[in-house]
Structures are given as structure tokens and as C-alpha cells.
Design an enzyme around this catalytic site. Structure first.
Site, PDB file in Angstrom:
ATOM      1  N   HIS A   7      26.168  32.221  -9.918  1.00 38.61           N
ATOM      2  CA  HIS A   7      25.127  33.323  -9.586  1.00 38.61           C
ATOM      3  C   HIS A   7      24.955  34.869  -9.526  1.00 38.61           C
ATOM      4  O   HIS A   7      24.890  35.373 -10.918  1.00 38.61           O
ATOM      5  CB  HIS A   7      23.835  32.948  -9.302  1.00 38.61           C
ATOM      6  N   HIS A  17      28.667  27.488  -5.883  1.00 43.55           N
ATOM      7  CA  HIS A  17      27.483  27.283  -6.425  1.00 43.55           C
ATOM      8  C   HIS A  17      26.874  28.828  -6.342  1.00 43.55           C
ATOM      9  O   HIS A  17      26.571  29.695  -8.078  1.00 43.55           O
ATOM     10  CB  HIS A  17      26.506  26.209  -6.664  1.00 43.55           C
ATOM     11  N   GLU A  18      26.538  29.652  -5.307  1.00 45.14           N
ATOM     12  CA  GLU A  18      25.771  31.181  -5.423  1.00 45.14           C
ATOM     13  C   GLU A  18      26.806  31.647  -6.135  1.00 45.14           C
ATOM     14  O   GLU A  18      26.017  32.696  -6.124  1.00 45.14           O
ATOM     15  CB  GLU A  18      25.463  31.015  -3.937  1.00 45.14           C
TER      16      GLU A  18
END
Length: 378
Positions: free
Chosen positions: A29, A25-26
Site C-alpha cells: 500500500h 502487505h502494508e
């Protein structure tokens, strides 16, 4: 006999399920930020005090926090929860300011924020595509083979040989569509559309309620119609090109069930006691691990979809909250007042913390903690 995975296996399984998904997920980003030339100051898996880490040549601090319940990427210029610049940002040299998150146009910031949930969906789709390649696609025609006596279906006009075409105006193309629809609608009234000898007809009934308990002692309230198929099951091999299509369809079905279940909780048709948090995820992680690698990997795909879906909810502090404010900014051609955003994000933080406390309270109750305390006091 009730089985328990044990504390060590539960903790290990939870770490193996959550940590990679948080990292993915990170990383979504981070990679989107890199694409648009934004400098990342910190990439953290876990919160709290750093227990290990290093700084790369770009100046990004990669670290692991002691509390492994999430993670974050802190971009240069992202100086508060509402991602609003302050006087420190305004005093940066122009070339350094150009590499900050706030210097980017709203559409780039939106892509950076959306990339986290998006990559969680991609991860789940890849896993489900792998299952489709390995096991094929089961196709079961929605033809009634048997109506169970005393069941909800027995109160309808359905007979063996009828083909179910829709439930509550939702198309049915596979027998599994029937099970998916009714299992989350225990006790609800449904209208069934079917065909008999080519002639359509409708019938209605109240979905039956079945209480189930698995090998780990978990109790479930499941909706049942009481229909059995005609025994025709076609296991079709899935090609490399077809596998992603099947995976996207399965992901869509799972998301639809999440949306409908959440709507039932909000409307009061489903008890809020069914909401679970990190303790429940950890418990189920250990249970799925004991069932084998396939079950655990499929569970990871479900958690990844959940992580992506929850983060897209328009709640301040979540990615969806940021995207909501960016949408307003795009329409107004200027951001909302920083003070209003700050208060909104504070409110969002309070709401999320309250929800976390509530679901943890639920989790501990489901584990029997409150009953044990009550018995000791009594």
C-alpha cells in the site's frame, strides 16, 4: 506420543510468520501511494498503543503497536473507515490536498488498495519459486498402479494401467491432481474419466473418508480414493525462468482449494468448526517450526497467500470491500452516498469482529479449553 512445540517457540514462530507478512502487505500500500504522490501519515505494524517508532523526513510516523495482529497505513486524507473526505479535508490548502488519498482518481486509489494483497501473492510466488529451484518439479503420470482393496476406487471399474484424464470434468495431468481434488471432498460423489488402451470410459464412486492424526495430535478428515501410482516419478530440474511459472501454477492450485473449501463451508458441506483464527495460526506456526526451516518457510508462503486472498474478499473494511466500492464509483462516475458507505463499513466491522470471536472460540475449543472447563464444572 504427542509433541508440543512449547509456548515460547509458538509465540516466536507466530511473530516470525505474521510480522514480515503484515509488513510486506502494508508496504505494498505504502509504495503504491508513494508512486502516485500520496503522503502517508502513519505506517503501523500492530494495533493499539505505540511501543516504539520514529518519524521520517517525509512526515510519516513508523511505529509498532502492542497488539501484533495486523497493521495499517494511514494516508493523508483517509479520514474514516469508508475513506470519505470531510470538512477538514476540504479546508486543506490546494497543494496539501493534492497529496491526499481522496484527491486521487479512482483508478489510482484502486491500485493503492490492491497493492497490499498483490504483494502478498508476489511474496508467496517468490518463496515457491525458490523451492522449485532448490528441489525441482516432480512429475507423476496419472497412471493407476494399484487399486487398494476395500477403497473407494475398488468400487469403480479402474484397473492398473488405466490413465485418469479427468475428475468431475476437471482435467488431470499429474497424479497429484487426483489427490488435491479428492482430499477436500471426503464423502462426496465423483465421476472419473480415464483411458484404457486408448479408449476413454467413465466410472463413479463416493470418495472415502480417512481420519488422520499428526505427531502434534491434530485430527484431519481427508478424502481418499485408494489409488496408487505406477511408481514412475520424474524429478525435473527447474530453471530460473521456469521457476516463476511453476510457482504461479502452485499458487493458483492453492487459491482454487481455498475457494472450493470456502464454498463447502458456505454450502454446509464442511463444518464451520474447521475455521481457524489467530490462535490456530500461532499453533501451526510453532508446529511447522519444529519440523524444520523448509516446512516453516513453506507455511509462511501459505499464510501469505491466505492473507492476500482474504483481503480481496468483497467485505467492507477489507481491501476487497474498498475495491468493490471503487468499482461502483467507476461505473456510476461518482461515489456512493457517504452515509451508505459508512453504514456498510460499520456492518463489515461488526461482521469481521463476530467472525474473529467465532474462530477464536473454535480455536480454544480445538485446544480442549471448553472440555477442560466442562470437566471441572462437572
Amino acid at each position: 506420543m504427542i509433541e508440543t512445540p512449547g509456548l515460547l517457540l509458538t509465540v516466536l514462530a507466530f511473530a516470525l510468520a505474521i510480522s514480515p507478512l503484515v509488513f510486506v502487505h502494508e508496504m505494498g500500500h505504502y509504495l503504491a501511494g508513494r508512486l502516485f504522490g500520496v503522503k502517508a501519515d502513519v505506517f503501523s505494524i500492530g494495533f493499539g498503543r505505540e511501543i516504539a517508532g520514529f518519524t521520517d523526513r517525509r512526515g510519516t510516523r513508523w511505529k509498532i503497536g502492542w497488539l501484533p495482529l495486523g497493521g495499517y497505513v494511514k494516508f493523508a486524507g483517509d479520514m474514516n473507515p469508508a475513506s470519505q473526505p470531510d470538512t477538514t479535508w476540504l479546508s486543506l490548502p490546494p497543494d496539501e490536498r493534492a497529496r491526499t488519498f481522496q484527491a486521487k482518481p479512482v483508478w489510482q486509489r484502486a491500485i493503492i488498495v490492491a497493492a497490499g494483497p498483490a504483494i502478498n501473492f508476489v511474496a508467496a510466488i517468490l518463496i515457491l519459486a525458490g523451492f522449485a529451484l532448490a528441489y525441482g518439479e516432480a512429475v507423476i503420470p496419472p497412471v493407476v498402479g494399484e487399486v487398494m482393496p476395500g477403497s473407494a476406487a475398488a468400487a469403480t471399474t479402474l484397473r492398473p494401467g488405466d490413465r485418469v484424464t479427468a475428475i468431475d470434468a476437471r482435467d488431470v495431468t499429474d497424479f497429484a491432481d487426483i489427490a488435491r481434488y479428492v482430499q477436500i471432498r471426503a464423502g462426496e460423489r465423483v465421476t472419473i474419466t480415464a483411458e484404457r488402451d486408448g479408449r476413454p470410459f467413465t466410472t463413479a464412486t463416493t470418495v472415502g473418508v480417512e481420519q488422520q492424526r499428526d505427531r502434534f495430535g491434530n485430527a484431519y478428515r481427508i478424502g481418499r480414493l485408494g489409488l496408487r501410482g505406477n511408481g514412475a516419478v520424474d524429478i525435473r530440474p527447474v530453471s530460473v525462468f521456469r521457476a516463476p511459472v511453476v510457482a504461479v501454477q502452485r499458487t493458483g492450485e492453492i487459491v482454487r482449494m481455498m475457494v472450493e473449501t470456502l464454498g463447502q463451508v458456505i454450502s454446509g458441506r464442511r463444518s464451520v468448526k474447521e475455521l481457524g483464527g489467530p490462535v490456530s495460526i500461532a499453533k501451526v506456526s510453532g508446529e511447522q517450526m519444529t519440523l524444520g526451516l523448509d516446512a516453516f518457510v513453506f507455511f509462511v508462503a501459505l499464510v501469505s497467500i491466505n492473507l492476500g486472498f482474504i483481503n480481496l474478499l468483497p467485505v467492507p473494511m477489507l481491501d476487497g470491500g474498498h475495491l468493490f466500492f471503487y468499482a461502483i464509483e467507476a461505473v456510476r462516475r461518482r461515489p456512493l452516498d457517504p452515509g451508505a458507505q459508512e453504514w456498510a463499513f460499520r456492518g463489515g466491522m461488526i461482521a469481521i469482529l463476530a467472525l474473529m470471536l467465532f474462530v477464536t472460540f473454535n480455536d480454544l475449543g480445538n485446544l480442549g479449553l471448553w472440555k477442560n472447563i466442562a470437566s471441572l464444572i462437572g
